[in-house]
Design a protein around this motif. Sequence first.
Motif, PDB file in Angstrom:
ATOM      1  N   UNK A   1     -37.037  -4.846 -99.822  1.00  0.00           N
ATOM      2  CA  UNK A   1     -37.635  -6.768 -99.995  1.00  0.00           C
ATOM      3  C   UNK A   1     -37.441  -6.733-101.591  1.00  0.00           C
ATOM      4  N   UNK A   2     -37.514  -5.458-102.095  1.00  0.00           N
ATOM      5  CA  UNK A   2     -37.161  -5.800-103.999  1.00  0.00           C
ATOM      6  C   UNK A   2     -36.171  -5.713-104.251  1.00  0.00           C
TER       7      UNK A   2
ATOM      8  N   UNK B   1     -48.220 -15.646-105.203  1.00  0.00           N
ATOM      9  CA  UNK B   1     -48.586 -16.021-103.591  1.00  0.00           C
ATOM     10  C   UNK B   1     -47.711 -16.616-102.884  1.00  0.00           C
ATOM     11  N   UNK B   2     -46.507 -17.342-103.473  1.00  0.00           N
ATOM     12  CA  UNK B   2     -45.540 -17.601-102.749  1.00  0.00           C
ATOM     13  C   UNK B   2     -44.912 -15.707-102.511  1.00  0.00           C
ATOM     14  N   UNK B   3     -45.126 -14.651-103.227  1.00  0.00           N
ATOM     15  CA  UNK B   3     -44.214 -13.597-102.902  1.00  0.00           C
ATOM     16  C   UNK B   3     -44.916 -12.817-101.771  1.00  0.00           C
ATOM     17  N   UNK B   4     -45.980 -12.986-102.404  1.00  0.00           N
ATOM     18  CA  UNK B   4     -46.786 -12.668-100.523  1.00  0.00           C
ATOM     19  C   UNK B   4     -46.381 -13.414 -98.691  1.00  0.00           C
ATOM     20  N   UNK B   5     -45.978 -14.200 -99.804  1.00  0.00           N
ATOM     21  CA  UNK B   5     -45.414 -15.571 -97.991  1.00  0.00           C
ATOM     22  C   UNK B   5     -44.247 -14.643 -98.395  1.00  0.00           C
ATOM     23  N   UNK B   6     -43.636 -14.393 -99.149  1.00  0.00           N
ATOM     24  CA  UNK B   6     -41.894 -14.239 -98.913  1.00  0.00           C
ATOM     25  C   UNK B   6     -42.034 -12.936 -98.131  1.00  0.00           C
TER      26      UNK B   6
ATOM     27  N   UNK C   1     -34.502 -16.116 -97.950  1.00  0.00           N
ATOM     28  CA  UNK C   1     -33.819 -15.853 -99.935  1.00  0.00           C
ATOM     29  C   UNK C   1     -33.185 -17.165-100.052  1.00  0.00           C
ATOM     30  N   UNK C   2     -32.140 -16.997 -99.975  1.00  0.00           N
ATOM     31  CA  UNK C   2     -31.024 -17.470-100.268  1.00  0.00           C
ATOM     32  C   UNK C   2     -31.003 -19.516-100.317  1.00  0.00           C
TER      33      UNK C   2
ATOM     34  N   UNK D   1     -39.981 -11.537 -94.637  1.00  0.00           N
ATOM     35  CA  UNK D   1     -39.019 -10.804 -95.117  1.00  0.00           C
ATOM     36  C   UNK D   1     -39.532 -10.065 -93.553  1.00  0.00           C
ATOM     37  N   UNK D   2     -41.038  -9.142 -93.300  1.00  0.00           N
ATOM     38  CA  UNK D   2     -41.496  -8.092 -92.707  1.00  0.00           C
ATOM     39  C   UNK D   2     -41.067  -8.652 -91.345  1.00  0.00           C
TER      40      UNK D   2
END
Length: 98
Positions: free
Chosen positions: A3-4, A56-61, A77-78, A65-66
């Motif tokens: 993910x990172x 919070x948006x990163x948590x949603x992303x 992501x793009x 991803x998962x």
Amino acid sequence: MTFLKDVRVLFLLFILGDTLTTIYALHTGLFYEGNPVLSQIFNAYGYLSLIPIKASFLILLYHVYKNADRFYWNITRHSVSCIGLLATVCNTAVVFHG
């Protein structure tokens, strides 16, 4: 891929670039927030409230991803990276050209 590693460009453009240029431009009074929802949040809690919103948006992303098919994850992501690029460029143009 992790993910990172997948979100490094997105993080640079959408999280850091957009956040820093938005906060700077709003703080200097060079422009106003055009999104009515964000504008209300900024009026109520200040410009720095953008930081927990982006976190919070990163948590949603991460959830996408998962749980999403790799094809849809790549589109997501793009797309978000492109939005971050456009927002950062627009904000920077406002800062430097008033």
